[in-house]
Write an enzyme that holds these catalytic residues in place. Structure first.
Site, PDB file in Angstrom:
ATOM      1  CD  GLU B 144     -14.148  -0.661   8.251  1.00  0.00           C
ATOM      2  OE1 GLU B 144     -14.304  -1.191   9.358  1.00  0.00           O
ATOM      3  OE2 GLU B 144     -13.701   0.475   8.098  1.00  0.00           O
ATOM      4  CD  GLU B 315     -15.168   3.876   7.121  1.00  0.00           C
ATOM      5  OE1 GLU B 315     -14.317   3.820   8.031  1.00  0.00           O
ATOM      6  OE2 GLU B 315     -16.198   3.196   7.095  1.00  0.00           O
TER       7      GLU B 315
HETATM    8 ZN   LIG Z   1     -14.536   2.019   9.602  1.00  0.00          ZN
END
Ligand SMILES: [Zn+2]
Ligand SMILES: [Zn+2]
Ligand SMILES: [Zn+2]
Lengths: 633, 633, 633
Positions: B144, B315
């Site tokens: 991320e 995710e």
């Molecule tokens: Zn995450």
């Protein structure tokens, strides 16, 4: 002398080949003044001591040759990058202790002696070169002092300046401790070197400490300006001007004004409505493209006082700006209306900001009189119309207004230091008072505290934090009606509550026994309608009661012409109080339509319509965003 | 290739005795992929140079032996504590100048060369050990990027990197001064070493300066990622992936994507609705437990472009998360719906985050597929259902959409640098455009600016800040309809207003004479209904007028298929504009029930019901939070 | 012993000639106690080691001679300016790393050993001089610990103290890593010296880390207080007191209370309503001039527990204060009502703050019993009335309440560390629970967690973050009804989720399978009316269901008297739950009129009317802002 129009111009932004054509178009439009140079330091002195004047010489010559008068700015609001190498500690420091960085403007600290000398030096060098230049007919010093909240700086230089200032004011730490009441929380000092600015304390600092800091910071700014004045004065006979901003109370403009010849201000009605007016969403919606109907006029009257009668609009909004949260365009007609309103209040000149919209850097979304491609923007035609109208009219001469309001910068600092109610704001109190008078069709003078008010039958003194004895005596001795309060005279010069308790006005038996601040949800209704909002003082005494709350608590007491108003009136209550006073004094009032305002000069009455719809009044039909006038004598 | 499911797993969080059972349950559920390792640096290298691989060897073997394919993460988002002793200046520094501290994640600065080398080193060491491991079938680099606003860092390393980058881009300070218009406020530089990042200035810095800083910061991130790619490439044939976040525009994902094989993103529909969607309270209330009906799809289409066709959800939210202001549970069915929607948009894999809820540390309130006590959480059964459904269906193949939207990260930086209106947000403009298309039942492709768009009859280009000449020519030469604007092409590459004035489209005589930003209280009504909100450009020219304001000001002008839209349309106006364009092009549109969306693949049409109530459509009864599909060919 | 009245007085603020007259007026008013000295350090020790006691000797003598009992304060909340020269690093440091500056109060760091010793030193010197003085009949240590959010300090001293504390608690970094789950994001430490306070991290730090930091910070404050206690104890037999503030949960008051003899608190009902009560605007409007009807009583009951039965109001609001956003005056009668309410809850003394309004420094707008000009302020007469009424009544003796609530400071830290829903606040949960009981006419005891509750038929345990096994067993073994939850027992001592999953109550088969936080827009309706707001746990198990959602999800489950409440009930749901429990236990409830409250003592029932209108109840007519009592035995 007839009013004149002008424009702000940046020759350094454009190819030199374009200057002559620009100058010619300015003249065609009817402009007389052109302001230049105030951000050009890096082009005048690209390296320390290495000057390049040829371009500026030619720019002044080109503009002057076209028949324009030049206002030349000292470029000290934007010190060039190399200045930081010479004076690394000249940067302003914010309240968290961070030095502000280069890459914008106003990044200097007023207290820094090195930069103060650099500023006087560049002013002197410009004065030596252009002080006698026949085209340079006025000077602007620096640009928009205090803009972007730059009065207060927590730099090392400011800390030292503050300590010196304290030592001179109080002479001994013991005297300072006594004056401030430092015994209160063991805040006593043994030496002036122990005293810091009042930032980063755990909870609030002593308000006397804050007030001293505010006074010092204003004085430092005044001294900074005086250094440039001192450099220029011997070198030129042209008037010295500063361009102040709207709703800036951080320093004492009267003090700066004392050292200058003309006050000017930068009037951005639509930007100010969006970013610095506290009013209802409905009001802001209605006046979105016109600006508030009273905001400009109040500043005109205020800066007329700061300029001791001589004042300009140095920057007049011409179209959408770039810096407000939202930036709509003015209604057609507003660029004309704003100029005429300034003239009606006595402006000697109104200069639009700016000539051509810059297609680069911070203000690229700020409209000009020309578009970036040199096509006319809407303001150009409206300015030409104003110029033609001025031509057609005889001179506009000021008339003394029947009403005056005392205005005081330290009162702004005082109530910001100790609002006591979250929404107690001095400027708002002044603006609402002013608006109340304008809605009755009145013209107003704004005056500094030490003014002669004997020619003003009605005098208003709202929120003046300190009433020295001499002032009280003068006010009590006045003829006509004097309306003091709310909160006026409730502090001494060191920010203590005076004894006997305020307002302690000679001949008026009325004492504030207790003070309340009220949240917006809890207005206190008055017996005759309307309400007290925000601030309510509980008066005791035997003076005559003119207004009282619905529950019988006196709110306005008088003895002859001397009145004390013990609360912040809402619009309805204020209107009644002012209407009654005017009636008693024989001052003619009108019930103005929403958005229409009057302004009386010696011969002409001006009708200024901020409303987005046409209005009929006094036999005139004034269009939306329109202005009209007729002779009253 | 059929889509696959997976899960994120942290063997280092659980006793080794539990691994085999976990792996078996994953397979039983129908999962194929397991992502591991991306936060485990302190367990792999507890002291500098001292490696412990045995546990990771065994974890990979256990998972692989159970039939799972492993995505192995490089652990560089969480450098261990000893790294700070080696590189004390590697910490990211915030805009106030404070270094960020250890004890969380993403605390490194992308510009720090020492840490960049450490990251390449750990990637290389992992590549050497696992690059040919048959169970490791994909790699994730870092985690991320930019999450928690970590792209911009004001560290010493970043300052120096920025100066180098500027020197390479501009070659001389004079060129930079010219490009940025630094003459404006005497902001001219004599040397690149004088230039700082544009933070802590008194008022706004030059937008050209900010834009350069944004470009540099994105490039630094891209180079950081490339260093790990460079280390891994020679060591493995498995694809390299990064997991991007939702509504993150701080860096240019297309640039990062160019260096990788697959794009993936982390999809948290309910968290995003709560913490990063600007919409009405009613909308947020209605979709509280489902997420916004268009937010996921937009990201799916965007990341398909970033991945050059190959993309995953790395995710997938399985239940309540821990990080939004409020964290309700999904409606039953949503964990299935979200997975199917991703598949309908072409996802190769959807991995739930995470396997078992951790009972410790920052995310202990983040649901998993299992509860902390290993009992099944609601998502487990829904995932198993999806797995079974995939099994039962043939392969899902993408179809080209009839409509495309050009998407551009620098445009996001541009309008954040200079919003001009407080609510002008590039992402919102894209999302509203996308939503308008989806409400007509359309499938959409999101494309980078340099794409071939010849197969898309309808092309939308909202808010693209720069339109280079070559792009203008390509757009003007397109068949079909091309709808450009608002604000597109209004800046040059250095953030200046170009001349001739925008949009200056070949063959379309329409020029923006003036620009306004409008507060929410002042929409500008259109003649045919609906309104322009937020942003309104005043067009001049002779092109055909398609839409105009109620007062007759042109708002949409066209010449053949080439259109310019001079404002931000509200939903009603946008629907009409899009409906008209589709009608003209023969693109079939539908009037979708509130919350129901369509997505067409080569063979199947998917019906995705985000509404909290069942809906009947096309003869199907789609339950609340339900999904359905039927063959269209 | 009869309750007594008192006042806070600052002889150092007034000319010595006024002291005797002040003392005489205090006695006339019926006051028994006078608190002095707590901010006078700079007058006692103007230079290090140079003491000036003569003025304080005379002040105590003058007050004592008039018949007043003195509470002498240690002046450590306001270290004088010279202290900073001795200990430059004693200043508290804020979370951004800025040391707080001199010029206000509470600017010291609790962890600084040098300042801790200075504090013990001045306490000892005062104890040596006045410990046996017959007029000094009580001591106050410091002033309002934690006021202005001063518990947490990020100074060097605190960092070192924290590391020592961690080393003692965990013994090894490995143990700490395990306890906190530092494996989660590679947050593992190799040495205690690597651990910092959890500020300035990129995203949230580990909640176990934060919780440890909160525990340490509370312990540091407790140790700081103990140092002064240690200095004074050997020197005096008079009781030692601290004056706590309202709604301050930053440190564990029970721990401080253990070292002291009496707890006191500073009760500012109107200020607190304005600045620290979360409630609707209508509620705040209704109680604007009275304060919230339950806020004071809750604190009275809480501080009775902190004082192990002995407690005072050390500062009682007498009129408008200076520090809230808005500062209206109390309704006539409130200064009497507040004092009587405290007495009804068992206060031994109620001292008004302050005697005479100071016309200088920070609190010049804080009303006193006298105006700055020594004329009586409204509170003076009301205090005199209370004194006369006390005189006329026999002693008031406490009765045990039928209901108790367990209160726990670490639970406040826990849910601040991890709210999970933006509006989950421990204090609010307690206050709403307390209010629900009061609206049924009940008197309540607040108890620390380790209390004997066998005499309380009804026990409430809302939001208690940790339920150790021993406590669970005790609760399960109780007679009567025990209502646990929401969120109680959901964390272990290191802030991990315990296994088996919570609440895991002996004999109650109910497990939290999933947890949701709900935004204000999404209450979850209950089958019997009312709703769950903010927080909803999904229960599984076979226990009896008492309350369920409209959709059939169990919300309140029980097994015999042991109940678990799996959500935050709104007022309607709470009323029903409490009414049912009281009914089952035979506790008499009343349906109280809005704003009227009851408080039972051994002999008298007090009727306390916070409403702005009169109310008839039990045959009594209680005026607005009025109080009444009658014998119940
Ligand atoms: Zn995450
Ligand atoms: Zn300006
Ligand atoms: Zn206090």
């Amino acid at each position: 002398m007839k009013p004149e129009l002008g424009v702000c111009y940046y020759p350094e932004h454009w190819p030199e080949t374009q200057w002559a054509e620009d100058a010619a178009r300015m003249r065609e439009t009817g402009l007389s003044w052109v302001r230049i140079g105030e951000f050009a330091w890096s082009r005048i002195e690209a390296e320390p001591g290495k000057f390049t004047f040829d371009w500026l010489d030619r720019a002044i010559e080109t503009l002057g040759a076209a028949g324009l008068k030049v206002v030349l700015g000292t470029p000290t609001a934007t010190p060039p990058r190399w200045m930081l190498d010479k004076h690394p500690d000249m940067l302003a420091v914010d309240a968290q202790g961070n030095p502000r960085k280069f890459g914008s403007r106003r990044h200097y600290c007023f207290s820094h002696m090195g930069y103060r000398e650099e500023s006087a030096r560049i002013a002197r060098i410009l004065g030596e070169r252009y002080g006698k230049n026949p085209h340079v007919q006025a000077w602007q010093i620096d640009n928009e002092y205090a803009c972007h909240e730059t009065t207060l700086s927590y730099s090392r230089a400011a800390v030292e300046g503050f300590r010196d200032w304290l030592a001179q004011r109080y002479q001994s730490p013991e005297a300072l401790n006594r004056a401030w009441g430092n015994v209160f929380w063991s805040m006593e000092y043994a030496d002036f070197s122990e005293i810091d600015p009042p930032n980063l304390t755990v909870t609030e600092p002593n308000p006397s400490h804050v007030m001293a800091w505010r006074r010092y910071s204003s004085d430092a700014l005044v001294a900074y300006n005086a250094a440039q004045v001192g450099a220029l004065r011997p070198l030129t006979n042209a008037p010295l001007i500063h361009n102040y901003m709207g709703r800036v109370l951080e320093f004492d403009h009267f003090d700066v004004g004392d050292d200058l010849d003309i006050a000017s201000w930068d009037s951005y009605p639509i930007g100010f409505l969006s970013d610095r007016l506290d009013d209802s969403p409905e009001h802001k919606r209605r006046y979105l493209r016109q600006g508030d109907p009273d905001m400009q006029a109040l500043h005109h009257d205020l800066y007329r006082a700061v300029g001791k009668g001589r004042w300009w609009v140095m920057e007049q909004q011409p179209g959408p700006v770039n810096w407000a949260p939202y930036n709509p365009a003015p209604l057609p007609g507003m660029a004309r209306l704003w100029a005429w309103e300034a003239i009606a209040h006595g402006a000697e000149a109104v200069c639009y900001f700016r000539w051509r919209q810059a297609p680069f850097a911070q203000e690229q979304m700020h409209a000009g009189m020309l578009r970036p491609d040199s096509a006319p923007a809407p303001a150009l035609g409206e300015a030409a119309q104003v110029a033609a109208e001025i031509e057609a009219l005889p001179e506009i001469r000021l008339a003394k207004a029947p009403v005056a309001i005392l205005f005081d910068y330290p009162s702004g600092w005082a109530w910001e230091t100790q609002p006591q109610g979250a929404d107690f704001d001095y400027f708002e109190l002044i603006l609402e008072t002013y608006r109340g008078l304008r809605k009755l069709g009145l013209s107003i003078d704004i005056l500094p505290v030490d003014s002669d008010t004997s020619d003003h039958p009605l005098l208003l003194v709202p929120g003046l934090f300190e009433l020295p004895d001499a002032l009280k005596l003068r006010l009590a001795a006045r003829k006509g009606i004097t309306l003091i309060g709310p909160r006026s005279g409730t502090r001494g010069p060191e920010f203590n509550i005076p004894l006997p308790l305020p307002p302690a006005l000679p001949g008026l038996d009325a004492t504030i026994a207790l003070t309340e601040s009220l949240p917006p949800s809890a207005p206190e209704p008055l017996a005759q309608g309307g309400a007290i909002i925000r601030w309510l003082e509980r008066l005791e005494g035997t003076a005559d009661v003119v207004e009282e709350t619905a529950s019988g608590q006196p709110v306005l007491m008088r003895s002859g012409g001397l009145h004390y108003l013990a609360g912040w009136p809402d619009a309805q209550a204020l209107a009644r109080i002012l209407f009654r006073a005017c009636g008693e004094l024989g001052i003619e009032t009108r019930d103005m339509p929403e958005g229409l305002r009057l302004r009386d000069t010696e011969v002409y009455r001006f009708y200024i319509n901020y409303a987005p719809e046409a209005v009929s009044f006094d036999g005139l039909e004034i269009p939306a965003a329109g202005i009209a006038w007729k002779e009253t004598k």
